[in-house]
Design a protein around this motif. Structure first.
Motif, PDB file in Angstrom:
ATOM      1  N   UNK A  61       0.830  -1.205   0.000  1.00  0.00           N
ATOM      2  CA  UNK A  61       0.000   0.000   0.000  1.00  0.00           C
ATOM      3  C   UNK A  61       0.864   1.254   0.000  1.00  0.00           C
ATOM      4  N   UNK A  62       1.884   1.289   0.845  1.00  0.00           N
ATOM      5  CA  UNK A  62       2.787   2.449   0.884  1.00  0.00           C
ATOM      6  C   UNK A  62       3.482   2.619  -0.458  1.00  0.00           C
ATOM      7  N   UNK A  63       3.929   1.502  -1.031  1.00  0.00           N
ATOM      8  CA  UNK A  63       4.582   1.560  -2.336  1.00  0.00           C
ATOM      9  C   UNK A  63       3.657   2.107  -3.402  1.00  0.00           C
ATOM     10  N   UNK A  64       2.424   1.648  -3.412  1.00  0.00           N
ATOM     11  CA  UNK A  64       1.453   2.134  -4.399  1.00  0.00           C
ATOM     12  C   UNK A  64       1.189   3.622  -4.202  1.00  0.00           C
ATOM     13  N   UNK A  65       1.032   4.041  -2.960  1.00  0.00           N
ATOM     14  CA  UNK A  65       0.779   5.447  -2.667  1.00  0.00           C
ATOM     15  C   UNK A  65       1.932   6.326  -3.156  1.00  0.00           C
ATOM     16  N   UNK A  66       3.151   5.918  -2.862  1.00  0.00           N
ATOM     17  CA  UNK A  66       4.328   6.705  -3.258  1.00  0.00           C
ATOM     18  C   UNK A  66       4.449   6.756  -4.777  1.00  0.00           C
ATOM     19  N   UNK A  67       4.271   5.627  -5.441  1.00  0.00           N
ATOM     20  CA  UNK A  67       4.372   5.585  -6.906  1.00  0.00           C
ATOM     21  C   UNK A  67       3.285   6.444  -7.552  1.00  0.00           C
ATOM     22  N   UNK A  68       2.063   6.336  -7.065  1.00  0.00           N
ATOM     23  CA  UNK A  68       0.958   7.124  -7.624  1.00  0.00           C
ATOM     24  C   UNK A  68       1.179   8.615  -7.359  1.00  0.00           C
ATOM     25  N   UNK A  69       1.712   8.953  -6.202  1.00  0.00           N
ATOM     26  CA  UNK A  69       2.013  10.357  -5.912  1.00  0.00           C
ATOM     27  C   UNK A  69       3.005  10.912  -6.934  1.00  0.00           C
ATOM     28  N   UNK A  70       3.966  10.099  -7.343  1.00  0.00           N
ATOM     29  CA  UNK A  70       4.910  10.516  -8.374  1.00  0.00           C
ATOM     30  C   UNK A  70       4.235  10.749  -9.711  1.00  0.00           C
ATOM     31  N   UNK A  71       3.361   9.849 -10.090  1.00  0.00           N
ATOM     32  CA  UNK A  71       2.633   9.993 -11.361  1.00  0.00           C
ATOM     33  C   UNK A  71       1.754  11.242 -11.323  1.00  0.00           C
ATOM     34  N   UNK A  72       1.052  11.457 -10.218  1.00  0.00           N
ATOM     35  CA  UNK A  72       0.178  12.622 -10.099  1.00  0.00           C
ATOM     36  C   UNK A  72       0.988  13.914 -10.216  1.00  0.00           C
ATOM     37  N   UNK A  73       2.142  13.961  -9.558  1.00  0.00           N
ATOM     38  CA  UNK A  73       2.979  15.164  -9.635  1.00  0.00           C
ATOM     39  C   UNK A  73       3.420  15.433 -11.065  1.00  0.00           C
ATOM     40  N   UNK A  74       3.777  14.400 -11.798  1.00  0.00           N
ATOM     41  CA  UNK A  74       4.159  14.568 -13.204  1.00  0.00           C
ATOM     42  C   UNK A  74       2.977  15.043 -14.029  1.00  0.00           C
ATOM     43  N   UNK A  75       1.821  14.457 -13.805  1.00  0.00           N
ATOM     44  CA  UNK A  75       0.618  14.863 -14.550  1.00  0.00           C
ATOM     45  C   UNK A  75       0.272  16.325 -14.274  1.00  0.00           C
ATOM     46  N   UNK A  76       0.364  16.737 -13.005  1.00  0.00           N
ATOM     47  CA  UNK A  76       0.071  18.122 -12.653  1.00  0.00           C
ATOM     48  C   UNK A  76       1.046  19.093 -13.316  1.00  0.00           C
ATOM     49  N   UNK A  77       2.288  18.664 -13.459  1.00  0.00           N
ATOM     50  CA  UNK A  77       3.310  19.502 -14.101  1.00  0.00           C
ATOM     51  C   UNK A  77       3.229  19.414 -15.623  1.00  0.00           C
ATOM     52  N   UNK A  78       2.351  18.553 -16.113  1.00  0.00           N
ATOM     53  CA  UNK A  78       2.171  18.342 -17.558  1.00  0.00           C
ATOM     54  C   UNK A  78       3.479  17.936 -18.242  1.00  0.00           C
ATOM     55  N   UNK A  79       4.167  17.013 -17.599  1.00  0.00           N
ATOM     56  CA  UNK A  79       5.383  16.457 -18.180  1.00  0.00           C
ATOM     57  C   UNK A  79       5.204  14.958 -18.348  1.00  0.00           C
ATOM     58  N   UNK A  80       6.058  14.359 -19.123  1.00  0.00           N
ATOM     59  CA  UNK A  80       5.912  12.948 -19.456  1.00  0.00           C
ATOM     60  C   UNK A  80       6.159  12.031 -18.254  1.00  0.00           C
ATOM     61  N   UNK A  81       5.402  10.962 -18.197  1.00  0.00           N
ATOM     62  CA  UNK A  81       5.647   9.913 -17.204  1.00  0.00           C
ATOM     63  C   UNK A  81       6.309   8.707 -17.866  1.00  0.00           C
ATOM     64  N   UNK A  82       6.649   8.847 -19.135  1.00  0.00           N
ATOM     65  CA  UNK A  82       7.266   7.747 -19.874  1.00  0.00           C
ATOM     66  C   UNK A  82       8.742   7.624 -19.491  1.00  0.00           C
ATOM     67  N   UNK A  83       9.093   6.592 -18.726  1.00  0.00           N
ATOM     68  CA  UNK A  83      10.482   6.452 -18.283  1.00  0.00           C
ATOM     69  C   UNK A  83      11.439   6.055 -19.407  1.00  0.00           C
ATOM     70  N   UNK A  84      10.900   5.697 -20.547  1.00  0.00           N
ATOM     71  CA  UNK A  84      11.744   5.295 -21.664  1.00  0.00           C
ATOM     72  C   UNK A  84      12.220   6.499 -22.476  1.00  0.00           C
ATOM     73  N   UNK A  85      11.611   7.661 -22.247  1.00  0.00           N
ATOM     74  CA  UNK A  85      11.941   8.855 -23.019  1.00  0.00           C
ATOM     75  C   UNK A  85      12.100  10.075 -22.114  1.00  0.00           C
TER      76      UNK A  85
END
Length: 153
Positions: free
Chosen positions: A47-71
Motif C-alpha cells: 500500500x505504501x509503495x502504491x501510494x508513493x508511486x501514484x504520488x509521483x505519477x500525479x505530480x508529473x501529470x500536474x506539471x504536464x510532463x511525461x511519465x514515460x520512463x523510456x523517453x
C-alpha cells in the motif's frame, strides 16, 4: 551493457523480479519466517509503495510532463515539489516497497535478495541514464535538484 539502458519498461522489470521472487521461494524452500503480522506488514508495504508511486505519477501529470520512463528527453520540467521533494524516484521507490511486501507475503528470505538486484538494475540501466539525459536537458536546474534530493530516499 549500454544496450539495456532505458530499454526495459520499469513495470516489466518489477513483474520479472516479482516472478523470480516467487520462483525463488519455490526452488529454495525453507522454513517460512512467518510472524504474527506478516500479512499486515506485506499489505502495508504494498500500500505504501502504491501510494508513493501514484504520488509521483500525479505530480508529473500536474506539471504536464511525461511519465514515460523510456523517453526522459521528452520531459518539459524538473518536478521538485510534493513527493519529489523527498525522493527523485518515487515511482521506483514505490515499486521497491511493493516488491518488499511481496517478499514478506511469500515468507522467503532468499526471495528478498532480488530486491538488491532490482535496485542495482534500476540504478544502472534506468536511473543513471535518465539522470544523464535530464542533466543535459535541464543543466544547472537539474544538478541543483540532485544535490538537494536523494535518489531513492
Amino acid at each position: 551493457m549500454q544496450k539495456l539502458e532505458l530499454k526495459v519498461p520499469p513495470v516489466a522489470v518489477v513483474a520479472i523480479i516479482a516472478g523470480v521472487m516467487a520462483l525463488t521461494s519455490r526452488l529454495l524452500p525453507m522454513q517460512p519466517w512467518r510472524f504474527t503480522d506478516a500479512k499486515a506488514l506485506a499489505f502495508a508495504l504494498v500500500t505504501a509503495g502504491a501510494f508513493i508511486a501514484v504520488a509521483g505519477v500525479i505530480a508529473f501529470r500536474q506539471a504536464k510532463t511525461t511519465v514515460n520512463p523510456m523517453k526522459p528527453e521528452e520531459s518539459s520540467e524538473v518536478v521538485q515539489t510534493g513527493i519529489y521533494g523527498f525522493t527523485r524516484n518515487p515511482m521506483y521507490l514505490g515499486f521497491l516497497l511493493a516488491l518488499a511486501g511481496w517478499g514478506v507475503w511469500l515468507g522467503s528470505l532468499p526471495a528478498l535478495v532480488w530486491l538488491i538486484v532490482y535496485v542495482l538494475y534500476m540504478n544502472r540501466f534506468q536511473i543513471i541514464p535518465e539522470e544523464r539525459i535530464l542533466q543535459q536537458h535541464f543543466g544547472a536546474q537539474y544538478v541543483n535538484y540532485r544535490k538537494r534530493v536523494r535518489r531513492w530516499f
